[in-house]
Design an enzyme around this catalytic site. Structure first.
Site, PDB file in Angstrom:
ATOM      1  N   SER A 120      12.610  13.612  -0.623  1.00 48.33           N
ATOM      2  CA  SER A 120      12.805  12.697   0.512  1.00 48.33           C
ATOM      3  C   SER A 120      12.900  11.265  -0.012  1.00 48.33           C
ATOM      4  O   SER A 120      12.537  10.982  -1.158  1.00 48.33           O
ATOM      5  CB  SER A 120      11.600  12.815   1.453  1.00 48.33           C
ATOM      6  OG  SER A 120      11.605  11.798   2.420  1.00 48.33           O
ATOM      7  N   TYR A 160       3.109  13.685   4.772  1.00 44.80           N
ATOM      8  CA  TYR A 160       4.514  13.905   4.398  1.00 44.80           C
ATOM      9  C   TYR A 160       4.843  13.124   3.125  1.00 44.80           C
ATOM     10  O   TYR A 160       5.423  13.678   2.172  1.00 44.80           O
ATOM     11  CB  TYR A 160       5.422  13.478   5.551  1.00 44.80           C
ATOM     12  CG  TYR A 160       6.890  13.803   5.348  1.00 44.80           C
ATOM     13  CD1 TYR A 160       7.376  15.073   5.614  1.00 44.80           C
ATOM     14  CD2 TYR A 160       7.789  12.838   4.886  1.00 44.80           C
ATOM     15  CE1 TYR A 160       8.724  15.383   5.433  1.00 44.80           C
ATOM     16  CE2 TYR A 160       9.133  13.133   4.711  1.00 44.80           C
ATOM     17  CZ  TYR A 160       9.603  14.408   4.989  1.00 44.80           C
ATOM     18  OH  TYR A 160      10.932  14.712   4.806  1.00 44.80           O
ATOM     19  N   LYS A 198       5.939  14.800  -0.405  1.00 47.43           N
ATOM     20  CA  LYS A 198       7.275  14.591  -0.976  1.00 47.43           C
ATOM     21  C   LYS A 198       7.210  13.821  -2.299  1.00 47.43           C
ATOM     22  O   LYS A 198       8.045  14.024  -3.189  1.00 47.43           O
ATOM     23  CB  LYS A 198       8.178  13.883   0.032  1.00 47.43           C
ATOM     24  CG  LYS A 198       8.490  14.723   1.276  1.00 47.43           C
ATOM     25  CD  LYS A 198       9.260  16.001   0.939  1.00 47.43           C
ATOM     26  CE  LYS A 198       9.690  16.758   2.186  1.00 47.43           C
ATOM     27  NZ  LYS A 198      10.489  17.957   1.889  1.00 47.43           N
TER      28      LYS A 198
END
Ligand code: NAP
Length: 251
Positions: free
Chosen positions: A143, A156, A160
């Site tokens: 990401s 998150y 990532k």
């Protein structure tokens, strides 16, 4: 011929999160390049099946939030197609909340899908690839938040960022077996993952204003990078996270 190096005829791929979004794009891309693809999702992938056809695509249901699904995925790939050459760890989830209020549940659920199962599925696929002795390709979906902090997405971003580091670790260990491990870092893509952002007029405008390409990406935008990293055209690319972001990181 160089274009032949991008062909995936005879290759067998597993793609997680195959029912929608970028995962659906990876499935279509790999199948169009010649591979047979096993899609994995917690819901059916009938739409993807209709796009590709049953000669090149089959799917199974598995909850990647529980690492116990790994053996079943590997067994299904072997039973269905007889081998594994490509693994695309695409499935991922996001939880948005102020870090001051972030819950353990939102931490664990994201880490389990985005990192823990990604690692153990990679390990299991790599064991098969080593046994087959014909190399392999593992593509992790990272990401922009493998490079940046983001806002209100602590689990998150952590997951990532870890995916980017893990991609390098696995590449270092498995290059000697002819297994290439790389990642793709999508920019801001119009999928379910970003629906909340796109529905927020202020956030949506701020994001669009910052993308040099001037638009959200689409599943089609990751297809070329996916085929490249899945094919022998990338045989000397190891441990790299390739941004497909319309220039976001270049700003
Ligand atoms: P998406 O449309 O939400 O797709 C995510 C996929 O993962 C879906 O197929 C989803 O299934 C599946 N999935 C989630 N949890 C699962 C579980 N426990 N078991 C099995 N499957 C599960 O979003 P996307 O944008 O295509 O996301 C694909 C990947 O790209 C993710 O890793 C995401 O973090 C990453 N990414 C996306 C963007 C973006 O801007 N869209 C940017 C950077 C990175 P369901 O449909 O059932 O939820």
């Amino acid at each position: 011929m160089i274009l032949d190096k991008f062909r995936l005829d005879g290759k067998i791929a597993i793609v997680t999160g195959s029912n929608t979004g970028l995962g659906q794009g990876f499935c279509v891309a790999l199948a169009e390049a010649g591979a047979r693809v096993l899609g994995v999702g917690r819901r059916d992938s009938e739409e993807t099946l209709a796009m590709i056809g049953k000669d090149k695509f089959a799917y199974m249901i598995a909850d990647l939030g529980d690492v116990g699904c790994v053996d079943k995925i590997i067994k299904t790939a072997l039973d269905t197609y007889g081998g594994i050459d490509i693994l695309v760890n695409n499935a991922g989830i996001i939880r948005r909340e102020d870090s001051l209020n972030f819950t353990e549940k939102d931490w664990d659920e994201v880490m389990n899908v985005n990192l823990k199962t990604l690692f153990f599925l990679s390990q299991a696929a790599a064991r098969v690839m080593v046994e087959q002795n014909r190399g392999g390709k593992i593509i992790n979906v990272a990401s922009m938040l493998s490079y940046q902090g983001g806002i209100r997405v602590p689990s998150y971003t952590s997951s990532k960022s870890a995916v980017k580091g893990l991609t390098m670790t696995l590449a270092n260990e498995w290059a000697k077996y002819g297994i290439n491990v790389n990642a793709i870092a999508p920019g801001y893509m119009a999928t379910n993952n970003t629906e909340a952002l796109r529905n927020d007029p202020d956030r949506s405008k701020a994001i669009l204003d910052r993308i040099p390409a001037g638009r959200w990406g689409t599943p089609e935008d990751i297809m070329g990078a996916g085929v490249f990293l899945a094919s022998s055209a990338s045989d000397y690319v190891n441990g790299f996270t390739l941004a497909v972001d319309g220039g976001w990181l270049a700003r």
